[in-house]
Write a protein that holds these residues in place. Structure first.
Motif, mmCIF file in Angstrom:
data_model
loop_
_atom_site.group_PDB
_atom_site.id
_atom_site.type_symbol
_atom_site.label_atom_id
_atom_site.label_comp_id
_atom_site.label_asym_id
_atom_site.label_seq_id
_atom_site.Cartn_x
_atom_site.Cartn_y
_atom_site.Cartn_z
ATOM 1 N N TRP A 103 -5.713 -10.749 1.573
ATOM 2 C CA TRP A 103 -4.320 -11.160 1.439
ATOM 3 C C TRP A 103 -3.685 -10.714 0.128
ATOM 4 O O TRP A 103 -2.580 -10.182 0.117
ATOM 5 N N ASP A 104 -4.370 -10.938 -0.995
ATOM 6 C CA ASP A 104 -3.791 -10.574 -2.292
ATOM 7 C C ASP A 104 -3.489 -9.085 -2.349
ATOM 8 O O ASP A 104 -2.424 -8.678 -2.819
ATOM 9 N N HIS A 105 -4.415 -8.292 -1.876
ATOM 10 C CA HIS A 105 -4.205 -6.841 -1.867
ATOM 11 C C HIS A 105 -3.030 -6.474 -0.943
ATOM 12 O O HIS A 105 -2.160 -5.673 -1.311
ATOM 13 N N ASN A 132 0.461 -6.844 -2.188
ATOM 14 C CA ASN A 132 0.858 -5.841 -3.177
ATOM 15 C C ASN A 132 1.270 -4.520 -2.520
ATOM 16 O O ASN A 132 1.701 -3.601 -3.210
#
Length: 123
Positions: free
Chosen positions: A83-85, A88
């Motif tokens: 998710w974090d990637h 971005n």
């Protein structure tokens, strides 16, 4: 069913003459006679073969649904793990924001109040 149709049925379902004879409740010799055109396939056997084909179709649909479900589960887990990637990545982030905005506009005051109440309870 003529000799070509019975043989095509057997090949389509990857059946040996023995297995087809078991499904139809006849001897292997009867299957051989059908395929050689020496004997006709009875209506009761045709009905059994149709029922067998229906059963196979239902099983294949169930298996396909299970496979799709497993694929979607794996995709969801992969998405959550990354998710974090993903957030971005500009295109992904924009699409997520657009979808969230659409959903927010579709929410009625009653739904919003329900979520607010649930959120307050969870504090």
């Amino acid at each position: 069913m003529n000799k070509l149709e019975i043989k095509a049925y057997r090949k389509k379902h990857n059946l040996t003459q023995k297995k087809l004879s078991e499904i139809a409740g006849v001897s292997i010799r009867a299957v051989q006679s059908w395929e050689q055109g020496d004997r006709n396939v009875s209506q009761s056997v045709i009905k059994l073969l149709q029922e067998h084909e229906t059963k196979l179709f239902k099983e294949s649909n169930i298996n396909a649904e299970v496979f799709k479900s497993q694929e979607l589960d794996a995709l969801a887990v992969d998405c959550l793990n990354n998710w974090d990637h993903l957030m971005n990545v500009p295109l992904f982030r924009t699409r997520m924001e657009n979808e969230a905005t659409k959903l927010a506009y579709e929410m009625t005051p009653e739904i919003i109040e329900k979520f607010r109440a649930e959120w307050e309870k969870s504090k």
